[in-house]
Design an enzyme around this catalytic site. Structure first.
Site: not given
Ligand code: GLA
Length: 369
Positions: A99, A124, A195, A331
């Site tokens: 984010r 993302h 991801h 991630e």
């Molecule tokens: C990442 C974010 C989560 C969520 C996933 C996708 O892991 O940290 O909060 O948004 O991606 O669903």
């Protein structure tokens, strides 16, 4: 027919014949772009299928302790499943993984407004991140695939033409290695990741709450209720976030901790103690099948996410239902919201510099240890 097949598998360069990864057409996007699926396979049978749409790892087959191959990533049989909105199964994420608060950041005194796709924030990469574009594929060998994408100046609000390159390699040691690089023609920010949603028991085989996890991190970056880091680097000591010794994931996931409540489970960035490819950043083991994955990365952070947003409405491969906690994501990344957090490691990239990061997912089993 024979010639066509031959040309897709072999590249004749002068007097040498170079073997390539096999590929097949996998479908067309609504805009009519062709999507291909590439297969990388090592001598031990480990196999990764990768789509040119989103650079998605569609399947990843690795052995269990009895030597039986199983697909350990969530996903869809049909490429159309990936056209739907999140959860970003297996996809390449860019320009900015995780984010960016209030969907904006300031660079060189200029405020850049980004696409909002997560409340008031950018998640993302925005509405059409790198998970939703077609990557140009070049097979480097039967075990290695290069993907490139040119993200135009202003795409989703990010400055600069960004040339991104990702190389996926299945190594002889049952590792999936991902090398990311990028260059820009204007000052910008970049944070690339993958991801994949791992379930070491096999995709669709229940939840991951019984997996044992270690994360080599003494601190993490707590978030506000919008899941934006507060800027604090908080010690994990004495909290449900202490995975410096192995813990079963489900052991403390429902603890009365505000961070777990905000995220409905684990969904935090861990500050890795020793970024680099010689130290294991995280390790997960499924006691049922004995499968182990170790993560090594040059990145400073790792988002540990227990797929809290999966709610059983998604039908994945073979129609299997993917419910809450059906997978773990690890991630590797720069910290979320770094463009607005001067104290975090910088995610800036300038013309003349090359962004380069590497992450390795190394598979083994507890029978080998
Ligand atoms: C990442 C974010 C989560 C969520 C996933 C996708 O892991 O940290 O909060 O948004 O991606 O669903």
């Amino acid at each position: 027919m024979f010639a066509r097949k031959l040309s897709s598998w072999f590249l004749i360069t002068g007097f040498t014949i170079v073997a390539l990864a096999s590929s097949k057409p996998w479908g067309k996007t609504p805009a009519g772009e062709t999507v291909d699926l590439y297969t990388l396979r090592n001598a031990k049978g480990m196999e990764a299928n990768i789509s040119t749409y989103g650079g998605v790892i569609v399947s990843l087959k690795v052995p269990d302790r009895a030597g039986k191959l199983g697909d350990v990533v969530l996903g869809f049989d049909d490429f159309k499943g990936y056209l739907l909105p999140p959860p970003y199964f297996g996809a390449l994420i860019g320009r900015y993984g995780n984010r960016i608060g209030h969907a904006q950041f300031t660079l060189d005194g200029i405020v850049h407004h980004l696409a909002k796709n997560d409340g008031d924030n950018t998640l993302h990469g925005g509405l059409r991140g790198f998970d939703k574009v077609i990557w140009k594929a070049t097979s480097l060998s039967p075990t290695s695939l290069q993907l490139t994408y040119l993200s135009k100046d202003g795409e989703e609000g990010f400055p600069g033409n960004l040339s991104a390159k990702v190389v996926y390699t299945v190594t002889p040691n049952n590792e999936l290695r991902i090398d990311y690089s990028a260059t820009t023609d204007k000052d910008t920010v970049v944070n690339l990741t993958n991801h994949s949603y791992f379930n070491l028991a096999g995709e669709g085989q229940g939840d991951i709450l019984g997996d044992e996890l270690t994360i080599n991190a003494d601190r993490y970056t707590p978030v506000d209720k919008g899941l934006i880091p507060t800027g604090e680097l908080r010690s994990v000591k004495g909290t449900p976030f202490d995975f410096t010794q192995p813990h079963v994931i489900g052991e403390r996931i429902n603890a009365n901790d505000q961070q777990l409540v905000f995220a409905k489970g684990y969904d935090q960035n861990f500050v890795l103690n020793h970024p680099g490819l010689t130290t294991v950043a995280a390790k997960a083991r499924d006691p049922k099948t004995g499968r182990i994955v170790e993560v090594l990365t040059t990145e400073p952070g790792l988002q540990f996410y227990t797929s809290n947003f999966l709610d059983g409405t998604i039908h994945g491969k073979g129609g299997k239902i993917y419910a809450k906690h059906a997978a773990i994501c690890m991630e590797t990344q720069h910290f979320p919201d770094s463009p607005n957090k001067p104290s975090f490691p910088s995610s800036e990239l300038k013309p003349g510099q090359t962004y380069h990061t590497t992450t390795i997912y190394r598979f083994s089993t507890d029978a080998q240890k």
